[in-house]
Design a protein around this motif. Structure first.
Motif, PDB file in Angstrom:
ATOM      1  N   GLU A  88       8.781   7.900  -1.851  1.00  0.00           N
ATOM      2  CA  GLU A  88       8.564   9.021  -2.755  1.00  0.00           C
ATOM      3  C   GLU A  88       9.876   9.928  -2.358  1.00  0.00           C
ATOM      4  O   GLU A  88      10.703  10.220  -3.356  1.00  0.00           O
ATOM      5  N   GLY A  89      10.559   9.699  -0.760  1.00  0.00           N
ATOM      6  CA  GLY A  89      11.969   9.640  -1.107  1.00  0.00           C
ATOM      7  C   GLY A  89      12.121  10.988   0.827  1.00  0.00           C
ATOM      8  O   GLY A  89      11.840   9.998   1.551  1.00  0.00           O
TER       9      GLY A  89
ATOM     10  N   GLY B 150      16.642  11.071   8.391  1.00  0.00           N
ATOM     11  CA  GLY B 150      15.905  12.213   7.739  1.00  0.00           C
ATOM     12  C   GLY B 150      14.150  12.095   7.889  1.00  0.00           C
ATOM     13  O   GLY B 150      13.594  11.057   8.453  1.00  0.00           O
ATOM     14  N   ARG B 151      13.882  12.926   7.052  1.00  0.00           N
ATOM     15  CA  ARG B 151      11.953  13.057   6.520  1.00  0.00           C
ATOM     16  C   ARG B 151      12.125  12.277   5.648  1.00  0.00           C
ATOM     17  O   ARG B 151      12.497  12.344   4.573  1.00  0.00           O
ATOM     18  N   GLU B 152      11.003  11.044   6.009  1.00  0.00           N
ATOM     19  CA  GLU B 152      11.089  10.204   4.459  1.00  0.00           C
ATOM     20  C   GLU B 152       9.505  10.690   3.669  1.00  0.00           C
ATOM     21  O   GLU B 152       8.519  11.078   4.570  1.00  0.00           O
ATOM     22  N   THR B 153       9.274  10.894   2.857  1.00  0.00           N
ATOM     23  CA  THR B 153       8.276  11.016   2.267  1.00  0.00           C
ATOM     24  C   THR B 153       7.698   9.952   1.491  1.00  0.00           C
ATOM     25  O   THR B 153       7.733   8.910   1.488  1.00  0.00           O
ATOM     26  N   VAL B 154       6.371   9.277   2.001  1.00  0.00           N
ATOM     27  CA  VAL B 154       5.927   8.340   1.674  1.00  0.00           C
ATOM     28  C   VAL B 154       4.356   8.355   1.757  1.00  0.00           C
ATOM     29  O   VAL B 154       3.876   9.135   2.248  1.00  0.00           O
ATOM     30  N   SER B 155       4.241   7.101   0.247  1.00  0.00           N
ATOM     31  CA  SER B 155       2.533   7.982  -0.192  1.00  0.00           C
ATOM     32  C   SER B 155       2.090   6.189  -0.044  1.00  0.00           C
ATOM     33  O   SER B 155       2.901   5.434   0.240  1.00  0.00           O
ATOM     34  N   SER B 156       0.315   7.092   0.647  1.00  0.00           N
ATOM     35  CA  SER B 156      -0.382   4.676   0.706  1.00  0.00           C
ATOM     36  C   SER B 156      -1.444   5.308   0.456  1.00  0.00           C
ATOM     37  O   SER B 156      -2.099   6.212   0.420  1.00  0.00           O
TER      38      SER B 156
ATOM     39  N   SER C 216      17.678  15.007   7.257  1.00  0.00           N
ATOM     40  CA  SER C 216      17.391  16.020   8.733  1.00  0.00           C
ATOM     41  C   SER C 216      19.023  17.084   9.241  1.00  0.00           C
ATOM     42  O   SER C 216      17.906  17.121  10.245  1.00  0.00           O
TER      43      SER C 216
ATOM     44  N   ARG D 264       7.721  10.856   7.633  1.00  0.00           N
ATOM     45  CA  ARG D 264       7.814  10.364   8.956  1.00  0.00           C
ATOM     46  C   ARG D 264       9.188  10.937   9.127  1.00  0.00           C
ATOM     47  O   ARG D 264       9.883  10.999   8.102  1.00  0.00           O
ATOM     48  N   LEU D 265       9.104  10.944  10.485  1.00  0.00           N
ATOM     49  CA  LEU D 265      10.439  11.084  11.226  1.00  0.00           C
ATOM     50  C   LEU D 265      11.404  10.111  11.323  1.00  0.00           C
ATOM     51  O   LEU D 265      11.211   8.894  12.146  1.00  0.00           O
ATOM     52  N   MET D 266      12.333   9.952  10.752  1.00  0.00           N
ATOM     53  CA  MET D 266      13.250   8.270  10.817  1.00  0.00           C
ATOM     54  C   MET D 266      14.691   8.984  11.181  1.00  0.00           C
ATOM     55  O   MET D 266      15.234  10.092  10.436  1.00  0.00           O
TER      56      MET D 266
ATOM     57  N   PRO E  63       0.738  -1.018   0.148  1.00  0.00           N
ATOM     58  CA  PRO E  63       0.046  -0.939  -0.183  1.00  0.00           C
ATOM     59  C   PRO E  63       0.906   1.046   0.135  1.00  0.00           C
ATOM     60  O   PRO E  63       0.350   2.198  -0.413  1.00  0.00           O
ATOM     61  N   THR E  64       2.213   1.229   0.571  1.00  0.00           N
ATOM     62  CA  THR E  64       2.619   2.173   0.501  1.00  0.00           C
ATOM     63  C   THR E  64       4.073   2.601  -0.358  1.00  0.00           C
ATOM     64  O   THR E  64       4.470   2.143  -1.365  1.00  0.00           O
ATOM     65  N   LYS E  65       4.518   3.813  -0.814  1.00  0.00           N
ATOM     66  CA  LYS E  65       5.353   4.128  -1.368  1.00  0.00           C
ATOM     67  C   LYS E  65       6.586   5.170  -0.407  1.00  0.00           C
ATOM     68  O   LYS E  65       5.533   6.714  -0.979  1.00  0.00           O
TER      69      LYS E  65
ATOM     70  N   LEU F 147       1.600   3.670   8.872  1.00  0.00           N
ATOM     71  CA  LEU F 147       2.192   5.499   8.669  1.00  0.00           C
ATOM     72  C   LEU F 147       3.188   5.455   9.854  1.00  0.00           C
ATOM     73  O   LEU F 147       2.385   5.805  10.390  1.00  0.00           O
ATOM     74  N   SER F 148       3.840   5.485  10.630  1.00  0.00           N
ATOM     75  CA  SER F 148       4.804   5.475  11.813  1.00  0.00           C
ATOM     76  C   SER F 148       5.748   6.236  11.972  1.00  0.00           C
ATOM     77  O   SER F 148       5.877   7.171  10.874  1.00  0.00           O
ATOM     78  N   TYR F 149       5.486   7.737  12.923  1.00  0.00           N
ATOM     79  CA  TYR F 149       5.866   8.822  13.105  1.00  0.00           C
ATOM     80  C   TYR F 149       5.872   9.712  12.182  1.00  0.00           C
ATOM     81  O   TYR F 149       6.820  10.313  11.548  1.00  0.00           O
TER      82      TYR F 149
ATOM     83  N   ALA G 187      14.381  13.213   2.722  1.00  0.00           N
ATOM     84  CA  ALA G 187      15.278  14.287   3.234  1.00  0.00           C
ATOM     85  C   ALA G 187      16.775  14.305   4.360  1.00  0.00           C
ATOM     86  O   ALA G 187      15.758  13.620   5.016  1.00  0.00           O
TER      87      ALA G 187
END
Lengths: 324, 670, 263
Positions: free
Chosen positions: A189-190, C165-171, A194, C160-162, A185-187, C140-142, A192
């Motif tokens: 995207e990138g 760094g900051r992970e952008t996730v679509s779901s 921090s 998401r705060l990992m 269900p998830t993807k 979707l955690s954090y 960054a």
């Protein structure tokens, strides 16, 4: 059921090797094999590395769907492997990924989980875990029921990094991915990076500067220390009011209330306005020229001295010791 | 004498004027009645006396702007006298041969003559001040919310009122001059005689026409203007005293009114719209003369914040004028005060110092409006500066705004004597209310220790509540969180009464505690005698129970009057007396006693970031203290101490900021 | 959007002091809403304000946990359900997740379940994730920010705060999301809302109401338990001043912090 210990090897995080080191001891006590679960894309090297760090063998899932870490495909494989191979213990590092992955897998398997442990021992052929609870104000011993594997995650930097031994060898077995891309269900995207902008409210380590930093440029060594520790940068109200640093960094009654594991106050006298925002930090370290500064009354460790000497020395020392 | 036609015309004009006066005044009254509660009209004789005093002394304006105030006295007393003058003028014009006879008449005319000129001079001064000099104190800074019609309206209104006064009194003066000319001089009317001199040569008919014309213009202006009164600031001349007369009684200047939280039918807390304000607060805009004295003394305005108490009243006035018919007709006024009366930042910039209340010559209460808006923002909308959440949570969970969990007796540890709790010393005579600052703030702990040391040295039988003490709720109340205050007040009253504090004396080193317990708890059934520590210490010195090294002329000390000790509770002398007896040479800041300028911490400012302005309140006040050349800035409030100490550190000045108790403790004979 | 927020009542660790240690606090100290859960509620309310729908609070706890739900209702949630039953006592994260997941299924169709990252008592970081596993929903955690959400298309993109760094996730939705404090600033309930919340009915669901067996929940349904709880070793209350040159004191400090496993 086997006596084997499975460890998930997280990519790009030394916590994987600390966990492997801890798991080695558990496997030895149980008299089982230590099996590394290596998941990812083009991760053959990682499997070799895992064996070098102490795994007896590795199960490797190498697939495009496993490129960056994602919970669902990873959990599906680990769940299936655990069901197929029946390990006695399944361990992971208590990283962000490890915490959620272990929880998800434990739910799928219906087994017990001890998260964020500081100690693992084997008693009567089973795992006993020790972990801090109530934000470190209590220590709990965790006893497991009959279900196997017993699962736990290991807190970062509690177990030492094992020494890599490139002469070690072990069998590497390929396993197939369980979920196809359309089932996930998830993807991602990138990502960054921090560094230097860790949010104060969520930080586990905060390094703060106050009047003693003397000006905007005085925050440079404070920031450097925060970076070395992967922590957030804080400030007292005086520093913010003087325009040395933006309000977003202010810790205190009228700024952010924080509760990190470690709070290093550099050149902060400890007015109540500041204390109100950080006094519940687990460990407070005060660095201040004035030995009578109130902050010392609240600190566990204090260094009386010039922050411009002490802070760079600390940064250097941390970098050397943590390898950051 | 008027002709018959003129008399008939006059009676008709009076009738018309009265009719319209009734119409417009009814509207004004109806608008006021749209407010909450009632105007206070009980105990009428003392209330009338209050009004009369306010009328004659003009709300004590002479305390500030002395020159302007002097000119205002000219106009005001002149106008009061003109009530008589107009009546006599009408009687003289109606009744053949009517005049006040003898020496009384002479004196009457002399006084009329002098006051006429005084009014004209005074009015000229005000017109020049507003229209030629464009005095800065009459303008409102751009960052303050101002009704779109106010900027122009204020000038128009001033011109109208000035023109009316000039016209009315000027034509009366001219008419009198014609009369003097007709009668061939009057030594009792020297100025009118002066003006009559050039009229002497005119034919008698011309002089008569001159008198008739002047009479009609002078009296006509009154008849024309009276119905218009509610629409001009000139209404202040009677609404001001009326406002003083009908104000609710208060135990202290800024004691806030309670809210009934038990009544579930109440759906509105605090003020969201104009009609949520109380009736007396709706009298305010009609009373406001737009002198902006309140603005001049406001610590928020003078340090560049977008708060002007006068702009608030002026906006209310112009809003009401715009909506007069609708409001009087009972239509709902939905427009939020925060959109047109005052900006949110201004609401949160108020330090509740009470200077605006104290200075207002017409009894206006802008601080209460601001507190009502805060109440609605917190209790209804939950919109307030985010920083306050920490203080609220601390009060709810820890009983102190800093969320401190330490022992409330930790401050006593360094002392070389035991500070007994009420359990240890149930027969105490004085309960020392330490306060959150004294219990937790390392700086204020010094003050608490000094106070205890002095009490101990004087052999006072005292005790503290220890961990049974919690915040009085002042922080919550000034921040608009009346419900939290209410809960804390009830809790504290229960604690205090359980130890019998209602039968004993309470001493507090924090004026906020003093104010809350001493004056505001009474609304919740808690009646206590609360002394400021300087009051008790000065009593102890007076009774010879403290031996001080008073003969050593130690240092030059300036005392900063805390708002909640001085202006709100009227204690000015005790700290000064105490300091003098401790051997200090007292210096005064420019703004002292009831004119004292806030330290910047009050009104819950301590628990939030200062609103954006051009200067910090504490630094402004500290600079004033420093300018006295004193070695020590003495304070009587732990929050003033914090603010002044911070400003002192920032300024890098060699001055010492200390509480009076600390100076006394240092002067104790060993 | 149908949003369900999972909240927990926890001991108020801010009350720990010389007069109250961890054991005393656990036993009888004052209770509060788990701090992270306030952020979860706030995010739910913000989503409702932006996209419509409703926010339902779900809490598993002792009967007095209703206070925690009232607090959430006062913040603005539409409904609240308390899962409370003596059979639930002593449950581990998975046993708790089973009851929560059953309750969510009882509530019916939802778009998003939101929870705090972790609780300040157990600190497991696990319960919400396990609810996702049991519901077979995306997890979707954090989450530090919701970048985009389209309730009609049933998609969400979060940050998401990992560690890295900051992970952008679509779901896809429905999903379960845990939040960190950076995500928002929780509102303070107004008195009006407190009064309204006080009058709201909070249904209490038992294990039977959820259609579960006693063996699936509580201590009986758990595979881990706290067999022993101790106070951590007491420390000198006094500050330890590290003497020496800058280098010496820096080394001494790092030694101690590493030895105490603080970093």
């Amino acid at each position: 059921m086997s006596n084997n210990v499975f460890v998930w090897i997280e990519q790009n995080d030394p916590i994987a090797w600390e966990t492997l080191g801890a798991a080695r001891g558990v496997a030895d006590q149980l008299g089982g094999q230590l099996v590394a679960l290596v998941l990812g894309e083009n991760v053959a090297n990682l499997a070799t590395e895992a064996i070098g760090y102490g795994a007896d063998r590795a199960l490797v899932a190498d697939d495009a769907t496993l490129g960056p870490y994602r919970l669902e495909p990873y959990a599906a494989i680990i769940t299936q492997l655990a069901q197929a191979h029946q390990p006695a213990v399944l361990l992971m590092g208590a990283s962000s990924a490890g915490l959620e992955l272990s929880a998800y897998v434990a739910a799928k398997l219906g087994v017990g989980l001890a998260p964020d442990c500081t100690e693992l021992t084997v008693e009567d052929g089973g795992l006993v875990a020790t972990r801090p609870v109530l934000v470190g104000n209590l220590v709990a011993k965790i006893a497991f029921g009959d279900a196997r594997p017993q699962m736990a995650t290991i807190r970062r930097r509690v177990y030492p990094m094992p020494t890599a031994d490139s002469s070690r060898s072990g069998e590497t077995t390929g396993v197939a991915a369980v979920l196809s891309e359309s089932d996930i269900p998830t993807k991602v995207e990138g990502v960054a990076a921090s560094s230097g902008q860790v949010s104060l409210t969520d930080a586990t380590i905060i390094v703060s500067g106050g009047r003693g930093v003397g000006g905007p440029e005085g925050f440079a060594p404070v920031q450097a220390l925060a970076d070395a520790l992967g922590g957030a940068l804080g400030a007292s109200r005086v520093a913010v009011d003087s325009g040395w640093i933006p309000y977003a960094h202010q810790v205190g009654q009228t700024g952010k209330t924080v509760q990190p594991d470690l709070y290093i106050a550099c050149g902060i006298s400890g007015a109540i306005q500041h204390l109100a925002g950080m006094k519940t930090s687990k460990v407070i370290v005060a660095i201040n020229k004035d030995p009578d500064a109130p902050i010392f009354k609240f600190a566990r460790y204090g260094i009386v001295g010039d922050l411009f000497e002490v802070v760079p020395a600390l940064t250097k020392e941390f970098k050397a010791r943590l390898g950051t | 004498m008027l002709s018959l036609v003129e008399k008939i015309l006059f009676v008709i004009a009076v009738g018309v004027s009265l009719y319209y006066t009734q119409v417009t005044f009814s509207k004004m009254i109806t608008v006021v009645q749209r407010g909450q509660g009632q105007l206070n009209l009980d105990h009428l004789p003392p209330r009338l006396w209050t009004a009369l005093r306010a009328l004659v002394n003009q709300g004590g304006i002479i305390r500030h702007r002395p020159v302007t105030s002097l000119f205002h006295y000219f106009i005001a007393w002149g106008f009061i006298y003109y009530v008589l003058v107009n009546a006599v003028d009408v009687l003289e014009a109606f009744i053949p041969g009517f005049h006040i006879p003898g020496m009384l008449g002479n004196l009457y005319r002399l006084l009329a003559d002098l006051l006429t000129v005084a009014v004209l001079i005074g009015m000229t001064y005000f017109l020049v001040r507003r229209f030629l000099v464009n005095s800065a104190v009459l303008t409102i800074r751009d960052n303050v919310t101002l009704h779109p019609k106010a900027a122009a309206g204020m000038r128009t209104d001033s011109l109208l009122v000035g023109g009316f006064i000039w016209g009315h009194v000027g034509f009366r003066f001219l008419g009198t001059a014609f009369l003097v000319a007709l009668h061939g001089g009057d030594p009792w009317q020297p100025f009118a005689s002066l003006l009559a001199a050039p009229l002497d040569g005119l034919p008698e008919t011309a002089q008569l026409i001159g008198w008739h014309t002047s009479w009609w213009l002078a009296i006509g202006l009154i008849l024309a203007f009276v119905p218009y009164f509610p629409y001009t600031k000139h209404a202040h001349l009677f609404v001001g005293p009326f406002n003083f007369m009908t104000r609710p009684p208060r135990r202290a200047l800024g004691a806030l009114d309670p809210i009934n939280f038990e009544d579930e039918s109440i759906e509105q807390f605090g003020a969201t719209t104009l009609t949520d304000l109380s009736q007396t607060q709706l009298v305010d805009p009609f009373a406001c003369i737009m002198c902006s004295r309140c603005q001049e003394v406001c610590p928020a305005y003078t340090t560049g914040k977008p708060l002007s108490p006068s702009a608030l009243e002026i906006n209310k006035r112009y809003h009401i004028w715009d909506q007069m018919a609708a409001l009087a007709g009972g239509e709902a006024d939905e427009s939020p005060l925060l959109e047109w009366a005052i900006s949110p930042s201004a609401v949160w910039a108020c330090t509740t110092c009470g200077a605006c209340l104290d200075v207002c010559p017409v009894g206006n209460k802008p601080m209460f409006d601001i507190m009502d808006i805060r109440r609605s923002q917190v209790l209804m909308a939950s919109e307030f500066p985010a920083e306050l959440k920490g203080a609220f949570t601390g009060l709810e969970r820890n009983g102190n705004p800093w969320q401190m969990t330490d022992d409330r007796l930790a401050w006593t540890k360094p002392l070389d004597f035991a500070v007994p709790t009420v359990e240890e010393n149930p027969d105490f005579e004085v309960l020392f209310w330490v306060g959150c600052a004294g219990a937790f703030d390392p700086g204020a702990q010094e003050i608490a220790r000094a106070t205890a040391t002095v009490l101990h040295a004087a052999g006072v039988n005292f005790a503290v509540l220890g961990n049974d003490e919690t915040c009085t709720g002042d922080t919550a109340r000034r921040a608009g969180n009346e419900y939290l205050f209410y809960e804390m007040a009830l809790g504290n009253i229960e604690t205090l009464n359980a130890v019998g504090a209602d039968q004993k004396k309470i001493v507090a080193s924090c004026p906020h505690c003093l104010h809350t317990i001493g004056t505001e708890y009474a609304d919740y059934g808690g009646h206590y005698t609360v002394l400021h520590h300087t009051q008790l210490i000065s009593e102890l010195i007076g009774a010879g129970r403290l031996k001080l090294n008073g003969s050593n002329q130690l240092e030059k000390v300036a005392f900063h009057d805390p708002c909640y000790l001085g202006r709100h509770n009227g204690v000015y002398d005790a700290p000064r007396l105490t300091l003098a007896q401790a051997g200090a040479t007292l210096l005064e800041m420019d703004r002292n006693r009831s004119d004292s300028f806030c330290c910047g911490a009050g009104g819950a400012q301590m628990w939030k970031e200062e609103e954006h302005g051009s200067a910090a309140v504490n630094e402004t006040r500290f600079a004033e203290g420093r300018a006295t050349g004193a070695d020590v800035l003495a304070v009587g409030c732990p929050f003033c101490a914090r603010m002044m100490t911070d400003a002192n550190t920032n300024a890098g000045s060699p001055m010492v900021v200390q509480d009076v108790a600390q100076l006394v403790a240092a002067a104790l004979q060993k | 959007m149908k949003i369900i927020v999972l909240i927990k009542q926890v001991p108020d660790t801010a009350q720990l002091s010389a007069n109250m240690n961890g054991l005393q606090l656990m036993a009888s100290g004052p209770r509060i809403i788990n701090p992270w859960d306030e952020y979860a509620i706030e995010e739910g309310l913000k989503l409702r304000e932006a996209h419509g729908g409703s926010v339902t609070l779900l809490c598993l706890g002792t009967p007095d946990a209703v206070e925690t739900l009232k607090r959430g209702l006062a913040m603005g949630a539409d409904e609240a359900v308390l899962i409370s039953d003596p059979q639930l006592a002593g449950g581990d994260s998975l046993a708790t997740a089973r009851a929560l997941a059953a309750a969510i299924e009882k509530i019916g169709a939802y778009d998003l379940v939101i929870a705090g990252r972790s609780s300040i008592d157990g600190g497991n970081f696990a319960t919400a994730v396990q609810v996702a596993a049991l519901l077979a929903a995306a997890q979707l955690s954090y989450v530090a920010a919701i970048k985009a959400i389209d309730p009609a298309a049933k998609t969400i993109t979060v940050e998401r705060l990992m560690e890295a760094g900051r992970e952008t996730v679509s779901s896809k939705l429905p999903a379960v999301m845990t939040v960190v404090k950076e995500i928002n600033e929780p509102r303070y309930p107004s008195f009006m809302q407190i009064r309204k919340a006080a009058k709201k009915d909070v249904p209490v669901w038992s294990v039977a109401d959820l259609g579960l067996d006693a063996g699936q929940v509580g201590a009986a349904g758990s595979q881990v338990k706290w067999s022993q709880i101790d106070l951590p070793p007491t420390r000198e209350a006094q500050v330890e001043i590290l003497e020496g040159t800058a280098e010496e004191s820096a080394k001494a400090l790092v030694d101690r912090l590493l030895a105490e496993k603080i970093i």
